[in-house]
Design an enzyme around this catalytic site. Structure first.
Site, PDB file in Angstrom:
ATOM      1  N   ARG A  24       0.738  -1.340   0.309  1.00 54.66           N
ATOM      2  CA  ARG A  24       0.568   0.279   0.366  1.00 54.66           C
ATOM      3  C   ARG A  24       0.547   1.134   0.048  1.00 54.66           C
ATOM      4  NH1 ARG A  24      -4.225  -2.531   4.103  1.00 54.66           N
ATOM      5  NH2 ARG A  24      -4.920  -3.921   2.704  1.00 54.66           N
ATOM      6  N   PHE A  52      -6.670  -0.499  -5.736  1.00 53.59           N
ATOM      7  CA  PHE A  52      -5.763  -2.019  -5.569  1.00 53.59           C
ATOM      8  C   PHE A  52      -5.542  -1.581  -4.472  1.00 53.59           C
ATOM      9  CE2 PHE A  52      -2.999   0.934  -7.803  1.00 53.59           C
ATOM     10  CZ  PHE A  52      -3.170   0.085  -9.126  1.00 53.59           C
ATOM     11  N   GLU A  53      -4.080  -2.885  -4.311  1.00 52.20           N
ATOM     12  CA  GLU A  53      -3.345  -2.985  -2.940  1.00 52.20           C
ATOM     13  C   GLU A  53      -5.092  -3.078  -1.877  1.00 52.20           C
ATOM     14  OE1 GLU A  53      -1.476  -4.575  -2.463  1.00 52.20           O
ATOM     15  OE2 GLU A  53      -0.327  -4.137  -3.787  1.00 52.20           O
ATOM     16  N   GLY A  54      -6.040  -2.788  -2.145  1.00 54.79           N
ATOM     17  CA  GLY A  54      -7.296  -2.962  -1.230  1.00 54.79           C
ATOM     18  C   GLY A  54      -7.892  -1.637  -1.721  1.00 54.79           C
TER      19      GLY A  54
END
Length: 380
Positions: free
Chosen positions: A243, A362-364
């Site tokens: 992140r 993306f990445e949460g």
């Protein structure tokens, strides 16, 4: 314009200068063509690997750069300011080295890490599935234990560098529930592994994103990373660092949009004055600059906590949320500064705006980041 950076060592300043030189000479001249034609930039990642820019935060014992994470992220930002798709792939490669570095055995590290950190092999991360994006515990891709290893059956989705990367971190089900996920290191040429056609994306066209399909693919037992059932712990331990990588990429993209908007506002004239001399437009630029600087501060704060061995999960989510929302706002404002010209493909700002959107996903997703932050607050 080059960002004036506060860096901890002379070596760090040299690395930033190297990243700028390579980005300006190798990436910037070809980015528009590859993004327009949706063609893969052969040789780019080899160049970055040879320069040591793919391994900066990892130990020198296995060929890493031994640099603080705050330095690595600022290098990543420099790359992103020229080519977001390449920077995202560099971040994903760094993410894909984490499981082996952190949870692998010394024998596994000695066997695979030098090539991974030297850039001669490029990695990808395959956690998401078509029905399991943010809900990682819902994975269905299955790894069945057999003599000598595992048989893998199932599909993965949204793999950056899919079909091109040399190795894949695979998270597959070996048991029931959240404790039944295990991690594997899969070579691209594994029999029974195939890839779908590249997704037709809004942006980041030069680096493919694909699905992967495992049809009774055999993996040697030595390719399991960590213990059986440790997969989600491994995946989540890497995501905080990932992140931060996306936060740095988002800041680089926003900085590029800001620089383009400032340059255009100094060239374009209306009513006898440069448009930057009109207060209404100048204030838009000021807000854009404040957003970029503030976003950079959040990822640097989280990185410095990581480098100091402090807890940084909440700060990583704050950085990812803040930086990617800022990138979306700043790139949209950059298009506005350009007016009608910004809506055409004659200028890069329309591409910057398209590329910024995925950063919030993306990445949460940023909704997941808010969930992570609020849970930290609830724990006190």
């Amino acid at each position: 314009m080059p960002v004036d950076r506060l860096l901890p060592t002379d070596e760090a300043h040299e690395l930033i200068d190297l990243a700028r030189q390579i980005s300006d000479k190798v990436l910037d001249p070809v980015v528009d063509r590859h993004e327009r034609d949706e063609t893969y930039p052969d040789g780019v990642f080899a160049t970055l690997g040879e320069a040591g820019l793919l391994s900066l935060p990892y130990p020198e014992d296995w060929g890493g750069g031994g640099q603080p994470y705050e330095v690595y992220l600022q290098v990543l930002e420099e790359i992103a300011a020229r080519w977001a798709a390449v920077a995202v792939a560099v971040s994903v490669h760094g993410l894909s080295c984490h499981p082996l570095m952190t949870f692998g055995t010394d024998e596994q590290r000695d066997r695979w890490l030098p090539d991974m950190l030297g850039g001669s092999t490029i990695g990808a991360y395959s956690l998401s599935e078509p029905q399991a994006g943010s809900d990682a515990a819902a994975l269905t891709c299955k790894a069945t234990a057999v003599d000598g290893g595992y048989r893998i059956t199932g599909s993965k989705a949204w793999i950056t560098h899919g079909g091109i990367a040399d190795f894949y971190n695979l998270f597959a089900r070996t048991g029931e529930g959240a404790q039944g996920i295990s991690c594997f290191l899969v070579p691209r040429d594994t029999e029974g592994l195939s890839f779908g056609r590249p997704e037709e994306k809004m942006g980041l066209h030069a680096v493919p994103t694909t699905a992967a399909h495992y049809d009774d693919a055999f993996l040697d037992a030595g390719r399991r990373i960590g213990a059986e059932g440790q997969g989600l712990q491994i995946a989540f331990s890497a995501l905080d660092s990932g992140r931060l990588g996306i936060a740095a990429v988002a800041v680089g993209l926003a900085q590029a949009a800001l620089d383009a908007a400032v340059a255009y506002s100094q060239e374009r004239t209306t009513f006898g004055r440069k448009i930057i001399d009109h207060q209404g437009l100048a204030f838009v630029l000021a807000d854009m600059a404040a957003a970029v600087d503030a976003a950079r501060a959040t990822y640097l704060d989280a990185a410095r906590r990581r480098d100091a061995g402090m807890a940084y999960s909440r700060q990583a989510s704050v950085a990812k949320l803040t930086a990617t929302d800022a990138a979306m706002k700043v790139t949209t404002d950059a298009v506005q500064v350009f007016g009608g010209a910004g809506y055409t493909r004659d200028y890069r700002v329309e591409r910057y705006m398209r590329e910024a959107k995925i950063m919030q996903i993306f990445e949460g997703t940023n909704q997941i980041q808010r969930l992570v932050i609020s849970r930290h607050l609830a724990r006190g």
